[in-house]
Write a protein that holds these residues in place. Sequence first.
Motif, PDB file in Angstrom:
ATOM      1  N   ILE A  71       0.871  -1.169   0.000  1.00 29.73           N
ATOM      2  CA  ILE A  71       0.000   0.000   0.000  1.00 29.73           C
ATOM      3  C   ILE A  71       0.915   1.229   0.000  1.00 29.73           C
ATOM      4  CG2 ILE A  71      -1.926   1.203   1.114  1.00 29.73           C
ATOM      5  CD1 ILE A  71      -2.565  -1.726   0.276  1.00 29.73           C
ATOM      6  N   VAL A  72       0.751   2.075  -1.002  1.00 27.45           N
ATOM      7  CA  VAL A  72       1.584   3.265  -1.153  1.00 27.45           C
ATOM      8  C   VAL A  72       0.722   4.485  -0.821  1.00 27.45           C
ATOM      9  CG1 VAL A  72       3.002   4.638  -2.724  1.00 27.45           C
ATOM     10  CG2 VAL A  72       2.913   2.132  -2.972  1.00 27.45           C
ATOM     11  N   TYR A  73       1.114   5.165   0.254  1.00 27.59           N
ATOM     12  CA  TYR A  73       0.428   6.384   0.666  1.00 27.59           C
ATOM     13  C   TYR A  73       1.266   7.562   0.182  1.00 27.59           C
ATOM     14  CZ  TYR A  73      -2.140   3.363   3.913  1.00 27.59           C
ATOM     15  OH  TYR A  73      -2.922   2.384   4.462  1.00 27.59           O
ATOM     16  N   SER A  74       0.705   8.378  -0.690  1.00 25.17           N
ATOM     17  CA  SER A  74       1.367   9.614  -1.122  1.00 25.17           C
ATOM     18  C   SER A  74       0.959  10.708  -0.144  1.00 25.17           C
ATOM     19  CB  SER A  74       0.948   9.991  -2.539  1.00 25.17           C
ATOM     20  OG  SER A  74       1.353   8.985  -3.438  1.00 25.17           O
ATOM     21  N   ILE A  75       1.957  11.473   0.321  1.00 25.28           N
ATOM     22  CA  ILE A  75       1.727  12.464   1.359  1.00 25.28           C
ATOM     23  C   ILE A  75       2.055  13.858   0.840  1.00 25.28           C
ATOM     24  CG2 ILE A  75       2.286  13.126   3.743  1.00 25.28           C
ATOM     25  CD1 ILE A  75       1.164  10.232   3.454  1.00 25.28           C
TER      26      ILE A  75
END
Length: 153
Positions: free
Chosen positions: A127-131
């Motif tokens: 799971i890639v969370y872009s911040i």
Amino acid sequence: MFKKLLLTAFLALGLSAASLEVDSNIEDITIKDQFEKEHKLDANIKTILFASDKGTSDLLRDYLLPLSENKNILEENGAVYVADISGMPSLISKFIALPKMKKYPFSVMLLDDSNKDNFTKEDGKIIVYSIEDGKVSKIEKISTSEELANIIK
């Protein structure tokens, strides 16, 4: 008596962590790494890579190790690697997994029972969370090193 029990149940539900979603603030999350060092997520982080199972952890490790030989590739990309070890038996984590992780040239933030609900789990997916500005702006699910290469270069 019943009212007290009901109130306690509602308070407990209210205090439990919710999984990160778009617009969630990350700045209140603190996670220990494989060296027991606490890391507080902040606005300097641009990407969170979350692995919830052994397969995705292995994929991330195998991708990051060669890139990390001469530089801190995660730091260079404003990224952190978070792994869920909450389901791992404590003897396995203490005597096998953690000693192995301590040899890595990068930090692995480790979820345990106290913070495992902050992240969405899906077996076989990183799971890639872009911040952006300390908040989740996008969530992607990836499963290949080619997809990782588009995120961490």
